[in-house]
Design an enzyme around this catalytic site. Structure first.
Site, short mmCIF file in Angstrom:
data_model
loop_
_atom_site.label_atom_id
_atom_site.label_comp_id
_atom_site.label_asym_id
_atom_site.label_seq_id
_atom_site.Cartn_x
_atom_site.Cartn_y
_atom_site.Cartn_z
N SER A 110 28.45 -113.72 2.46
CA SER A 110 27.27 -113.32 3.22
C SER A 110 26.76 -111.99 2.69
O SER A 110 27.51 -111.01 2.58
CB SER A 110 27.60 -113.16 4.71
OG SER A 110 26.51 -112.52 5.35
N GLN A 117 32.76 -111.93 9.75
CA GLN A 117 32.39 -113.25 9.22
C GLN A 117 33.57 -114.22 9.32
O GLN A 117 33.41 -115.40 9.62
CB GLN A 117 31.91 -113.10 7.77
CG GLN A 117 31.17 -114.31 7.23
CD GLN A 117 29.86 -114.57 7.95
OE1 GLN A 117 29.25 -113.68 8.52
NE2 GLN A 117 29.43 -115.82 7.97
N GLU A 154 14.79 -118.69 4.65
CA GLU A 154 14.87 -117.80 5.82
C GLU A 154 13.73 -116.79 5.72
O GLU A 154 13.77 -115.88 4.89
CB GLU A 154 16.21 -117.05 5.84
CG GLU A 154 17.41 -117.95 6.07
CD GLU A 154 18.71 -117.17 6.30
OE1 GLU A 154 18.70 -115.93 6.18
OE2 GLU A 154 19.72 -117.81 6.62
ZN ZN Z 1 20.24 -112.68 7.25
#
Ligand code: ZN
Length: 192
Positions: free
Chosen positions: A101, A76, A159
């Site tokens: 994340s 990341q 998402e």
């Molecule tokens: Zn994802």
């Protein structure tokens, strides 16, 4: 492994955090930038995914696959640095800071589909496969982590492909009580 852990912008993971047991996901999941890239998933999460995948196939003939799962802190960091070099400070607005994340936990899965035997990551939430996941993921211990209209709570845009393993007990509890975000679930837990 704590399957109830909350990871978000307010609760980042330490740079040294790694899931206890990572397993390679063997199914072909599309053209990756790096041909040596291995898709890794936390062990219990992957078993739960296999259970869900088998049910989708058996009940509807839908072929759902893991597209992307574990991403390390270092990875990341690299993504952020590359984007900062290319696009300057604006990169902070669209790249997650290392540690924030959920993919670093190994418990998050971005799904993709096989349709007529062909890999695709081009889909939206009108696809019946995705609708099936919305209605059934809890049976296998998964939640849709960034639901529509909850951006102000999760800190992430909607998402429809990102699912998080939280274990069956929590996933069922959230489903039965119509709790849409993990942030709200954690707030309720603290009140108990
Ligand atoms: Zn994802």
């Amino acid at each position: 492994m704590d399957y109830s852990m909350l990871v978000n912008k307010q609760n980042p993971l330490d740079s040294s955090f790694e899931p206890q047991e990572l397993v390679v996901y063997p199914e072909y999941n599309g053209p990756k930038i790096d041909p040596n890239h291995k898709t890794l998933v936390e062990a219990t999460t992957l078993n739960a995914f296999y259970e869900m995948q088998a049910a989708a196939m058996k009940e509807q003939g839908y072929h759902i696959i893991v597209d992307s799962a574990y991403r390390s802190y270092a990875y990341q960091q690299k993504v952020l640095e590359r984007n900062l070099a290319e696009k300057g400070e604006s990169a902070y607005s669209f790249v997650a800071l290392p540690g924030t994340s959920e993919h670093q936990s190994g418990l998050a899965i971005d799904v993709a589909l096989y349709i007529d035997g062909e890999y695709t990551d081009q889909f939206d939430d009108t696809f019946p496969q995705i609708q099936w996941l919305f209605n059934n993921a809890h049976r296998f211990g998964f939640i849709l982590r960034y639901p529509k209209g909850a951006e102000h709570i999760t800190g992430y845009k909607y998402e429809c492909w990102h699912f998080r393993y939280v274990g069956k007990e929590i996933a069922l509890d959230m489903y039965d009580n119509n709790i849409r975000t993990f942030e709200e679930y954690h707030t309720l837990l603290k009140r108990k």
